[in-house]
Design a protein around this motif. Sequence first.
Motif, short mmCIF file in Angstrom:
data_model
loop_
_atom_site.label_atom_id
_atom_site.label_comp_id
_atom_site.label_asym_id
_atom_site.label_seq_id
_atom_site.Cartn_x
_atom_site.Cartn_y
_atom_site.Cartn_z
N ILE A 130 -11.10 -165.00 0.70
CA ILE A 130 -12.31 -165.73 0.34
C ILE A 130 -13.42 -165.35 1.30
N ILE A 131 -14.59 -165.03 0.75
CA ILE A 131 -15.75 -164.67 1.56
C ILE A 131 -16.77 -165.80 1.48
N SER A 132 -17.35 -166.15 2.59
CA SER A 132 -18.43 -167.14 2.60
C SER A 132 -19.52 -166.65 3.54
N GLY A 133 -20.58 -166.07 2.94
CA GLY A 133 -21.65 -165.52 3.75
C GLY A 133 -21.29 -164.17 4.33
N GLY A 134 -22.08 -163.72 5.29
CA GLY A 134 -21.82 -162.45 5.94
C GLY A 134 -22.58 -161.31 5.28
N SER A 135 -22.42 -160.12 5.85
CA SER A 135 -23.16 -158.97 5.34
C SER A 135 -22.41 -157.68 5.59
N ILE A 136 -22.69 -156.70 4.75
CA ILE A 136 -22.27 -155.31 4.94
C ILE A 136 -23.56 -154.51 4.93
N GLU A 137 -23.97 -154.01 6.08
CA GLU A 137 -25.30 -153.40 6.14
C GLU A 137 -25.37 -152.28 7.15
N GLY A 138 -26.32 -151.37 6.92
CA GLY A 138 -26.64 -150.33 7.87
C GLY A 138 -25.60 -149.24 8.00
N VAL A 150 -24.98 -157.18 0.68
CA VAL A 150 -24.72 -155.76 0.91
C VAL A 150 -26.08 -155.07 0.88
N SER A 151 -26.54 -154.58 2.02
CA SER A 151 -27.91 -154.06 2.09
C SER A 151 -28.04 -152.90 3.06
N ASN A 152 -29.07 -152.09 2.85
CA ASN A 152 -29.45 -151.01 3.76
C ASN A 152 -28.31 -150.03 4.02
N THR A 182 -35.79 -157.81 6.65
CA THR A 182 -37.12 -157.40 7.10
C THR A 182 -37.14 -155.99 7.69
N ARG A 183 -35.97 -155.39 7.87
CA ARG A 183 -35.90 -154.03 8.43
C ARG A 183 -35.05 -153.14 7.53
N GLY A 197 -33.83 -149.54 11.22
CA GLY A 197 -34.35 -150.59 12.08
C GLY A 197 -35.86 -150.71 12.03
N ASP A 198 -36.50 -149.94 11.16
CA ASP A 198 -37.95 -150.02 11.02
C ASP A 198 -38.34 -151.24 10.20
N THR A 199 -39.44 -151.85 10.52
CA THR A 199 -39.90 -153.04 9.82
C THR A 199 -40.39 -152.68 8.42
N ARG A 200 -39.94 -153.43 7.43
CA ARG A 200 -40.37 -153.21 6.06
C ARG A 200 -41.73 -153.86 5.82
#
Length: 221
Positions: free
Chosen positions: A1-9, A39-41, A204-205, A209-212
């Motif tokens: 079970i997943i609750s929150g979190g991220s896969i990014e970069g 799941v981002s970036n 926002t990045r 790591g650059d700001t969007r």
Amino acid sequence: IISGGSIEGNDISDIFISGPWGCNGIQLNSSSSTTNLTVSNNFIYDIRSGGWTEANTVDDGGYGIALNTGGGYNIDYNSIRLTTDLTATNSISAAFWIGSSVGSSNNIRNNIFSNQQSSKIRYSIFSNSPNTIFSTINYNDYYTLGTNLGFLGSTIANIVAWQTATGQDANSFSTNPGFTSTTDLHLLGSSSLNALGTPIAGITRDIDGDTRDVSTPDVGA
């Protein structure tokens, strides 16, 4: 079970399996229909498999991101490029694949789903679930060198037909993203996807790591 979190970069590449099997850059399985996982970036490229003549299960083809089970996902600002062909005759590939057991409330925004393999049956997006699983699906680039753009209950020929099928995607497009190279998924300065995204709270990045831009961010990672 997943609750929150991220896969990014992440920079994910060179994933290969031979024979009539599948493999994926990122595969999501959860028993929760409200994962709230983001799941981002991510850069994802050169994912290939032996492949199969169907795309009904997560093991059938080579997919950049595979949404297999669970719901409540946020798939945002990812860049996917498939270039190496699957090996089996009439095999099916997709930059973004969705299984039939995926739940609702999924947000799919600001992604590049590019399938630039040179042969076999190639989709940008392939969904075995209906359009009701999407809370928001918009500002994505769906691009393929195949004869059909996507699959949603049936094959979808082009971006206009895809917009009709999802009932959304009004600000999505189908254009060659203009990556720096097959292994560098940064956008060229001449890319038409620069400044065509929509702001997403909490992201926002970018992958560097650059700001969007707060009003018109670039599409993709």
